[in-house]
Structure formats: C-alpha cells, structure tokens
Design an enzyme around this catalytic site. Structure first.
Site, PDB file in Angstrom:
ATOM      1  N   GLY A  73       0.831  -1.202   0.000  1.00 22.10           N
ATOM      2  CA  GLY A  73       0.000   0.000   0.000  1.00 22.10           C
ATOM      3  C   GLY A  73       0.860   1.244   0.000  1.00 22.10           C
ATOM      4  O   GLY A  73       2.084   1.187  -0.119  1.00 22.10           O
ATOM      5  N   GLU A  89      -1.387   2.242  -6.462  1.00 19.58           N
ATOM      6  CA  GLU A  89      -0.530   1.323  -5.720  1.00 19.58           C
ATOM      7  C   GLU A  89      -0.625  -0.092  -6.286  1.00 19.58           C
ATOM      8  O   GLU A  89       0.382  -0.804  -6.380  1.00 19.58           O
ATOM      9  CB  GLU A  89      -0.915   1.328  -4.240  1.00 19.58           C
ATOM     10  CG  GLU A  89      -0.550   2.604  -3.500  1.00 19.58           C
ATOM     11  CD  GLU A  89       0.948   2.799  -3.363  1.00 19.58           C
ATOM     12  OE1 GLU A  89       1.693   1.788  -3.415  1.00 19.58           O
ATOM     13  OE2 GLU A  89       1.389   3.947  -3.215  1.00 19.58           O
ATOM     14  N   GLU A  93       2.533  -2.106  -7.713  1.00 21.06           N
ATOM     15  CA  GLU A  93       2.955  -3.356  -7.096  1.00 21.06           C
ATOM     16  C   GLU A  93       2.935  -4.529  -8.073  1.00 21.06           C
ATOM     17  O   GLU A  93       3.729  -5.462  -7.945  1.00 21.06           O
ATOM     18  CB  GLU A  93       2.056  -3.681  -5.897  1.00 21.06           C
ATOM     19  CG  GLU A  93       2.208  -2.739  -4.716  1.00 21.06           C
ATOM     20  CD  GLU A  93       3.565  -2.859  -4.036  1.00 21.06           C
ATOM     21  OE1 GLU A  93       4.322  -3.802  -4.347  1.00 21.06           O
ATOM     22  OE2 GLU A  93       3.885  -1.996  -3.207  1.00 21.06           O
ATOM     23  N   PRO A 110      -7.199   4.139  17.535  1.00 23.14           N
ATOM     24  CA  PRO A 110      -6.088   4.939  18.088  1.00 23.14           C
ATOM     25  C   PRO A 110      -4.875   4.061  18.396  1.00 23.14           C
ATOM     26  O   PRO A 110      -5.008   2.969  18.964  1.00 23.14           O
ATOM     27  CB  PRO A 110      -6.683   5.539  19.364  1.00 23.14           C
ATOM     28  CG  PRO A 110      -8.145   5.606  19.096  1.00 23.14           C
ATOM     29  CD  PRO A 110      -8.452   4.373  18.283  1.00 23.14           C
ATOM     30  N   GLU A 143      11.769  -7.825  -0.101  1.00 25.24           N
ATOM     31  CA  GLU A 143      11.327  -9.204  -0.032  1.00 25.24           C
ATOM     32  C   GLU A 143       9.807  -9.279  -0.156  1.00 25.24           C
ATOM     33  O   GLU A 143       9.068  -8.650   0.603  1.00 25.24           O
ATOM     34  CB  GLU A 143      11.774  -9.841   1.279  1.00 25.24           C
ATOM     35  CG  GLU A 143      11.517 -11.338   1.338  1.00 25.24           C
ATOM     36  CD  GLU A 143      12.070 -11.967   2.602  1.00 25.24           C
ATOM     37  OE1 GLU A 143      11.820 -13.168   2.806  1.00 25.24           O
ATOM     38  OE2 GLU A 143      12.736 -11.255   3.380  1.00 25.24           O
TER      39      GLU A 143
END
Length: 263
Positions: A73, A89, A93, A110, A143
């Site tokens: 992401g 993205e 990718e 949070p 990786e």
C-alpha cells in the site's frame, strides 16, 4: 441562493480557520491482494487442478515493524481520491492495470500506527497468479512473499493492524464468492461447472453442496447468470481437459444477482 444566504456563506467562510482542526498525519490505502495458486500435480492426471488461496505480503525494511510482513500500500496524495491511490498502488505493485479492486473498510483505531494519527482505508484485489509470481521473483530490493491465508494468519508476524484487515478481507471474499459472480476473476472466459465448483470450494472450504450442478443450472435458467457456450454453428462447445467424459462449457453473463446464487 438568496442575498441573505450568500452573505451568511461569505461570513462563515471568513470565520473558518483550518488551524483549529488537526488533520491526520497520513491516509494510506492498504491492499489485500488475493490470488488462486495452482498446486503441483502429476502431469498424467486429468483430474481438476487444486488451488490455494494466497495473499501477497511485503517484508518491511525499516521502522516501524522492521522485519515484519505487511500488506502492500501507500499514502494518498492531495490530488487523488483514496480509490485512485489504491488503483495506483496496485498498478505499481503488480505492473498490470485492470485488476478487480473493491473497497473493504476504514481502520482508525487509536495507536494503530506508531508514526502518528494515521487512518488507513483498506481494499482487496483479485490478481492473476502469474502476475504476483512475476512480482515476487523480480524485486531484488524488497522481499515479497506469497502465502496461503492460513499461513499468513497463523504463522506470520503482521505489521500494524494488518492481521485484522486480512481477516476482514478473507470474510468478505468468502461472502462475495457465494453471493456474486466474483468467481469469474479466477476462471477462464469459458469453463466447466466442475472448474467453477473448484474455485468456490477453494475460497470457501466449508462449501460442499452435493446438488451444486442441479442448483446452479436451475439458478442459471431462473436468473441468467450463466449461459452455455456454442460455436458459430450453434453446436455446444465441450471440454475434456480434466475428465475422460466431455463436459459442457459455460460463461458468465452480465447479469448481477441479488441473492445467493450457488446454494
């Protein structure tokens, strides 16, 4: 708009001060990339291939969660929507555009990210196996791994709240598999009912409908989600790729079902 309303609008704009409100430190789009990976089998067998539902993960190189596996992401830019971020993205990718991409949900607990107040919008994508395998072998700087969903959830340390996101995405794709025609993303344009059943059961292991063929053909005639494939002369097209006995080939129509279509 009346003169009085325009005056109120102008006054409200003059009084507004963006400095009174704190904005998030970042809004990323995280993507759960699913694929069906074919299991190895003996070349001589004509049985249906078996698959594993796998997800692509990337090992983080730096803080936070250095060394942990994470969903791919990236952060959204000011000139794009979150969906555009996810689409960008996904293209970065995989190197390929046009994959199936759906919104999953927002993750804003949070403390979910040690870097600050970062709200993630998660998506899931269905990507062809060869695309992710090529991505995995081509990247020397980072990786990349392909894991079964079980391996990812049971055996790996996942960064941030990505375990929760993956669990939610897995539930969503299982639901979609039984209530939509999303199976088409993992099938060739023309397929047998046996191949369709194999895809569904791979994603939803508990699915074991003994009367699947009867029900799906009945559903087909009632709802029109599938249609038989014929050649230019109107002769039914058959396949014996995975069986000694030729089976009818089908394809999905453009019909969007409203209820479960396989049970």
């Amino acid at each position: 708009m009346s003169m009085e309303q325009e005056k109120e609008q102008d006054q409200g704009q003059q009084r507004y001060d963006a400095k009174k409100y704190r904005t998030p430190d970042g809004i990323p789009a995280d993507i759960v990339m699913f694929t069906l990976a074919k299991q190895e089998r003996k070349a001589s067998t004509k049985s249906l291939p078996r698959f594993d539902l796998k997800v692509m993960l990337i090992r983080r190189r730096s803080w936070p969660f250095a060394g942990a596996w994470a969903l791919p992401g990236g952060f959204s830019q000011e000139d794009e929507s979150l969906y555009e971020t996810a689409r960008r993205e996904l293209k970065e990718e995989t190197g390929v555009d046009g994959h199936h991409l759906e919104y999953l949900g927002v993750y804003s607990k949070p403390g979910r990210d040690p870097r600050g107040w970062i709200i993630s919008h998660a998506f899931f994508a269905l990507v062809e196996e060869w695309v992710l395998e090529k991505r995995q072998s081509a990247d020397d700087a980072q990786e990349v791994g392909l894991f079964t969903v079980k391996e990812a959830l049971d055996d790996l340390q996942l960064a941030f709240d990505h375990r929760e996101i993956l669990e939610d995405a897995y539930k969503r794709i299982q639901q979609q598999m039984l209530h939509t025609t999303i199976a088409k993303q993992f099938l060739p344009p023309h397929f047998t009912l046996g191949e369709l059943y194999q895809v569904i059961q791979t994603v939803v292991p508990d699915f074991a409908e003994l009367n699947f063929i009867r029900k799906i053909t009945s559903t087909r005639s009632r709802q029109g989600i599938l249609e038989e494939v014929h050649d230019e002369k109107g002769v039914p097209m058959l396949s014996n790729q995975y069986s000694q006995r030729p089976a009818q080939l089908y394809r999905f129509t453009d019909y969007t079902p409203r209820l479960s279509i396989y049970t």
